[in-house]
Scaffold this motif. Sequence first.
Motif, PDB file in Angstrom:
ATOM      1  N   PRO A   1       1.649  12.384  -3.297  1.00 52.61           N
ATOM      2  CA  PRO A   1       1.771  11.252  -3.256  1.00 52.61           C
ATOM      3  C   PRO A   1      -0.816  11.251  -4.019  1.00 52.61           C
ATOM      4  N   VAL A   2      -0.941  12.605  -3.758  1.00 51.92           N
ATOM      5  CA  VAL A   2      -2.378  12.180  -4.460  1.00 51.92           C
ATOM      6  C   VAL A   2      -2.337  12.230  -6.060  1.00 51.92           C
ATOM      7  N   GLN A   3      -1.094  13.110  -6.585  1.00 55.59           N
ATOM      8  CA  GLN A   3      -0.759  13.186  -7.884  1.00 55.59           C
ATOM      9  C   GLN A   3      -0.329  12.141  -8.697  1.00 55.59           C
ATOM     10  N   LEU A   4      -0.451  11.407  -8.396  1.00 57.60           N
ATOM     11  CA  LEU A   4       1.005   9.927  -8.401  1.00 57.60           C
ATOM     12  C   LEU A   4       0.022   9.038  -9.198  1.00 57.60           C
ATOM     13  N   SER A   5       0.278   8.287 -10.295  1.00 58.85           N
ATOM     14  CA  SER A   5       0.467   6.645 -10.355  1.00 58.85           C
ATOM     15  C   SER A   5       0.372   5.707  -8.924  1.00 58.85           C
ATOM     16  N   GLY A   6      -0.123   5.219 -10.187  1.00 59.17           N
ATOM     17  CA  GLY A   6      -0.091   3.758  -8.255  1.00 59.17           C
ATOM     18  C   GLY A   6       1.437   3.148  -8.836  1.00 59.17           C
ATOM     19  N   GLY A   7       1.815   2.651 -10.237  1.00 62.66           N
ATOM     20  CA  GLY A   7       3.328   2.813 -10.524  1.00 62.66           C
ATOM     21  C   GLY A   7       4.311   3.389  -9.891  1.00 62.66           C
ATOM     22  N   GLN A   8       3.787   5.155 -10.143  1.00 65.19           N
ATOM     23  CA  GLN A   8       4.614   6.463  -9.559  1.00 65.19           C
ATOM     24  C   GLN A   8       5.006   5.977  -7.348  1.00 65.19           C
ATOM     25  N   GLN A   9       3.842   5.508  -7.203  1.00 63.01           N
ATOM     26  CA  GLN A   9       3.960   6.013  -5.652  1.00 63.01           C
ATOM     27  C   GLN A   9       5.065   4.455  -5.319  1.00 63.01           C
TER      28      GLN A   9
ATOM     29  N   GLU B   1       9.590  14.910   0.032  1.00 57.70           N
ATOM     30  CA  GLU B   1      10.076  15.093   1.728  1.00 57.70           C
ATOM     31  C   GLU B   1       9.382  13.488   1.619  1.00 57.70           C
ATOM     32  N   ASN B   2       9.003  12.990   1.432  1.00 57.00           N
ATOM     33  CA  ASN B   2       8.916  11.401   2.013  1.00 57.00           C
ATOM     34  C   ASN B   2      10.255  10.668   1.750  1.00 57.00           C
ATOM     35  N   VAL B   3      10.969  10.665   0.735  1.00 59.89           N
ATOM     36  CA  VAL B   3      12.378  10.551   0.202  1.00 59.89           C
ATOM     37  C   VAL B   3      13.598  10.694   1.587  1.00 59.89           C
TER      38      VAL B   3
ATOM     39  N   ASN C   1       0.746  -1.594   0.478  1.00 59.46           N
ATOM     40  CA  ASN C   1      -0.224   0.101   0.034  1.00 59.46           C
ATOM     41  C   ASN C   1       1.396   1.021  -0.312  1.00 59.46           C
ATOM     42  N   PHE C   2       2.040   1.575  -0.388  1.00 60.75           N
ATOM     43  CA  PHE C   2       3.281   2.840  -0.733  1.00 60.75           C
ATOM     44  C   PHE C   2       3.569   2.843   0.675  1.00 60.75           C
ATOM     45  N   ASN C   3       1.942   3.142   1.833  1.00 62.26           N
ATOM     46  CA  ASN C   3       2.726   3.976   2.697  1.00 62.26           C
ATOM     47  C   ASN C   3       3.371   4.938   2.785  1.00 62.26           C
ATOM     48  N   LEU C   4       3.089   5.801   1.602  1.00 61.32           N
ATOM     49  CA  LEU C   4       3.299   6.964   1.437  1.00 61.32           C
ATOM     50  C   LEU C   4       2.888   8.450   2.767  1.00 61.32           C
ATOM     51  N   ILE C   5       3.307   9.209   2.941  1.00 58.09           N
ATOM     52  CA  ILE C   5       2.263  10.166   3.866  1.00 58.09           C
ATOM     53  C   ILE C   5       1.489  11.406   2.485  1.00 58.09           C
ATOM     54  N   ASP C   6       0.601  11.218   2.320  1.00 56.15           N
ATOM     55  CA  ASP C   6      -0.283  12.362   2.059  1.00 56.15           C
ATOM     56  C   ASP C   6      -0.027  13.409   1.507  1.00 56.15           C
ATOM     57  N   GLU C   7       0.678  14.160   3.384  1.00 56.34           N
ATOM     58  CA  GLU C   7       0.754  15.708   3.233  1.00 56.34           C
ATOM     59  C   GLU C   7       2.649  16.068   3.226  1.00 56.34           C
TER      60      GLU C   7
END
Length: 227
Positions: A139-147, A102-104, A91-97
């Motif tokens: 993250p919301v601006q990315l595709s699933g593959g990009q996430q 910043e996530n990386v 589920n990627f577990n990226l932080i939407d904010e």
Amino acid sequence: MLHARNLVKVYRTEDVETVALSNVNIDIEKGEFVAVMGPSGCGKTTLLNILGLLDTPTSGEVFFMGYDVGKYKERKRIQLRRGNIGFVFQNFNLIDELTVFENVELPLIYLKYGRRERQKRVEAVLERLTLAHRCRHYPVQLSGGQQQFVAIARALVTNPNLILADEPTGNLDSANGDDVMGLLGELNEEGMTVVTVTHSPSDADKTNRIIQLFDGHVITESIRGRL
């Protein structure tokens, strides 16, 4: 690199005792690319969590990079985990904010890297994964593959010794899933140890060795050439 001996994991409530792993013995050497397969509920994720120092066994021994970690307390496991193990989740577990950058960057902040070194490392890994043009996106601006590629970048930015991937293609279409497995294969060819949990036979076929779990037991192991 990873060695498990007579590994047992039991979950208990007041009324129910569930055996997730039973007498599991596994050796994963440095530089391997290993798939762990089996039906839902067979203990795959439990095994990955223990090997990744996110959980402890009920009994048995676990060795990581020569350290007997099976009985380590949480703080000591965190210290060893950081910088040595990179995690990739279904589920990627990226932080939407947070932005892609910043996530990386986040694992490097936890490791107390300076700002310039953080910027250098994040830019390098995003460039490698062709995500540099997305660094200010969310993250919301990315595709699933990009996430998922962002999640892999986050796992790679500390230059870990081990990548643990839990169903990394589970939420992706076949094309993006192939891209993710291809990247994991490239990393392995460069010397990184990779262990992935998967339901997909085609994903497993891209690894060097398959470990089959059933009802908490290792039932088969097969060595194969990666496609």
